[in-house]
Design an enzyme around this catalytic site. Structure first.
Site, mmCIF file in Angstrom:
data_model
loop_
_atom_site.group_PDB
_atom_site.id
_atom_site.type_symbol
_atom_site.label_atom_id
_atom_site.label_comp_id
_atom_site.label_asym_id
_atom_site.label_seq_id
_atom_site.Cartn_x
_atom_site.Cartn_y
_atom_site.Cartn_z
ATOM 1 C CG PHE A 77 -81.217 -47.063 -9.565
ATOM 2 C CD1 PHE A 77 -81.498 -47.665 -10.792
ATOM 3 C CD2 PHE A 77 -82.235 -46.909 -8.639
ATOM 4 C CE1 PHE A 77 -82.785 -48.119 -11.080
ATOM 5 C CE2 PHE A 77 -83.521 -47.361 -8.925
ATOM 6 C CZ PHE A 77 -83.789 -47.968 -10.141
ATOM 7 C CG ASP A 79 -89.783 -42.165 -14.865
ATOM 8 O OD1 ASP A 79 -89.618 -42.518 -16.059
ATOM 9 O OD2 ASP A 79 -89.810 -42.997 -13.936
ATOM 10 C CE LYS A 96 -79.943 -43.535 -14.586
ATOM 11 N NZ LYS A 96 -79.949 -44.942 -14.150
ATOM 12 N N GLY A 114 -93.872 -43.886 -13.064
ATOM 13 C CA GLY A 114 -92.811 -42.953 -12.676
ATOM 14 C C GLY A 114 -93.088 -41.484 -12.909
ATOM 15 N NE ARG A 142 -93.742 -46.215 -7.890
ATOM 16 C CZ ARG A 142 -93.217 -46.501 -9.078
ATOM 17 N NH1 ARG A 142 -92.725 -45.533 -9.821
ATOM 18 N NH2 ARG A 142 -93.179 -47.733 -9.518
ATOM 19 C CD GLU A 146 -80.817 -46.505 -17.343
ATOM 20 O OE1 GLU A 146 -81.843 -46.915 -16.792
ATOM 21 O OE2 GLU A 146 -79.676 -46.742 -16.917
HETATM 22 P P1 IMP Z 1 -85.555 -47.035 -20.652
HETATM 23 O O1 IMP Z 1 -86.655 -47.768 -21.350
HETATM 24 O O2 IMP Z 1 -84.326 -47.865 -20.430
HETATM 25 O O3 IMP Z 1 -85.229 -45.679 -21.249
HETATM 26 O O4 IMP Z 1 -86.008 -46.836 -19.162
HETATM 27 C C1 IMP Z 1 -86.979 -46.020 -18.836
HETATM 28 C C2 IMP Z 1 -87.643 -46.496 -17.559
HETATM 29 O O5 IMP Z 1 -86.749 -47.200 -16.695
HETATM 30 C C3 IMP Z 1 -88.060 -45.270 -16.799
HETATM 31 O O6 IMP Z 1 -89.381 -44.904 -17.141
HETATM 32 C C4 IMP Z 1 -87.917 -45.706 -15.358
HETATM 33 O O7 IMP Z 1 -89.110 -46.291 -14.924
HETATM 34 C C5 IMP Z 1 -86.848 -46.758 -15.365
HETATM 35 N N1 IMP Z 1 -85.532 -46.240 -14.927
HETATM 36 C C6 IMP Z 1 -84.431 -46.044 -15.680
HETATM 37 N N2 IMP Z 1 -83.421 -45.558 -14.939
HETATM 38 C C7 IMP Z 1 -83.895 -45.427 -13.689
HETATM 39 C C8 IMP Z 1 -83.308 -44.949 -12.450
HETATM 40 O O8 IMP Z 1 -82.147 -44.535 -12.344
HETATM 41 N N3 IMP Z 1 -84.129 -44.958 -11.364
HETATM 42 C C9 IMP Z 1 -85.419 -45.387 -11.406
HETATM 43 N N4 IMP Z 1 -85.998 -45.840 -12.544
HETATM 44 C C10 IMP Z 1 -85.242 -45.854 -13.671
HETATM 45 MG MG MG Z 2 -91.053 -45.895 -15.415
#
Ligand code: IMP
Ligand code: MG
Length: 176
Positions: free
Chosen positions: A152, A100, A131, A42, A165, A103
């Site tokens: 999303f 990227d 987010k 990402g 992408r 979350e």
């Molecule tokens: P986390 O581990 O939940 O913080 O998620 C991080 C990863 O989830 C990011 O590096 C993204 O690849 C993916 N991700 C989280 N939210 C989104 C979104 O809204 N769109 C696309 N990818 C997301």
């Molecule tokens: Mg990612």
């Protein structure tokens, strides 16, 4: 039939302007040699643009890449695995992790812990997007491009099922 559109949240120009600011914030807050660890897939576009913005203000980082996965489709799964590791050592180095989007924080928490265990001297995190309100582990980004609404988001490196992408802007998926 359901139709999909991708309304723009941040244009290519918004992104470029914010990345220039981020490069300045980073250079003011990190001294000495910096090694960037970019989390794929990402953050490839973010990384490419950020390091060029850094170049223009005289920062010369080393760069390596790591592919982690923790996410499938539109729902976060809870395990993080290394699909491709960095090849350089982080031992004794000042490391800036790029991702990227932050979350749940699981990906960045995993990466931080791993690089600390491997002896990184100092670790900071820069994310293009955050987010707010979704964290379920304790991790904090030192540098954040934009705080996005709870949608999303895709484009500028971010995908849905490995699509979108290539978009030069960041938008969100809307299904009508
Ligand atoms: P986390 O581990 O939940 O913080 O998620 C991080 C990863 O989830 C990011 O590096 C993204 O690849 C993916 N991700 C989280 N939210 C989104 C979104 O809204 N769109 C696309 N990818 C997301
Ligand atoms: Mg990612």
């Amino acid at each position: 039939m359901a139709e999909l559109s991708i309304p723009v949240l941040y244009s290519a120009e918004d992104i470029r302007d914010r990345i220039d600011e981020l490069a300045h914030e980073i250079s003011q807050n990190m001294s000495g040699e910096v090694m960037i660890v970019s989390l794929l897939r990402g953050s490839f576009m973010f990384t490419a643009d950020l390091i060029r913005a850094m170049y223009h203000i005289g920062v010369q980082p080393q760069i390596d890449f790591m592919t982690l996965s923790s996410y499938q489709g539109a729902q976060s799964t809870h395990e993080v695995t290394i699909n491709r590791d960095i090849t350089d050592s982080v031992s004794g180095k000042t490391v800036l992790i790029l991702d990227d989007i932050l979350e749940t924080g699981r990906t960045l928490s995993y990466a931080t812990k791993l690089l600390k265990e491997r002896g990184a001297k100092e670790l900071k995190i820069a994310v293009l997007l955050e987010k707010p309100g979704k964290l379920d582990v304790d991790v904090r980004a030192d540098f954040v491009g934009f705080k996005v609404p709870d949608k999303f988001v895709v484009g500028y490196g971010l995908d849905y099922d490995n699509h979108y992408r290539e978009l030069p802007y960041i938008g969100y998926l809307e299904i009508h």
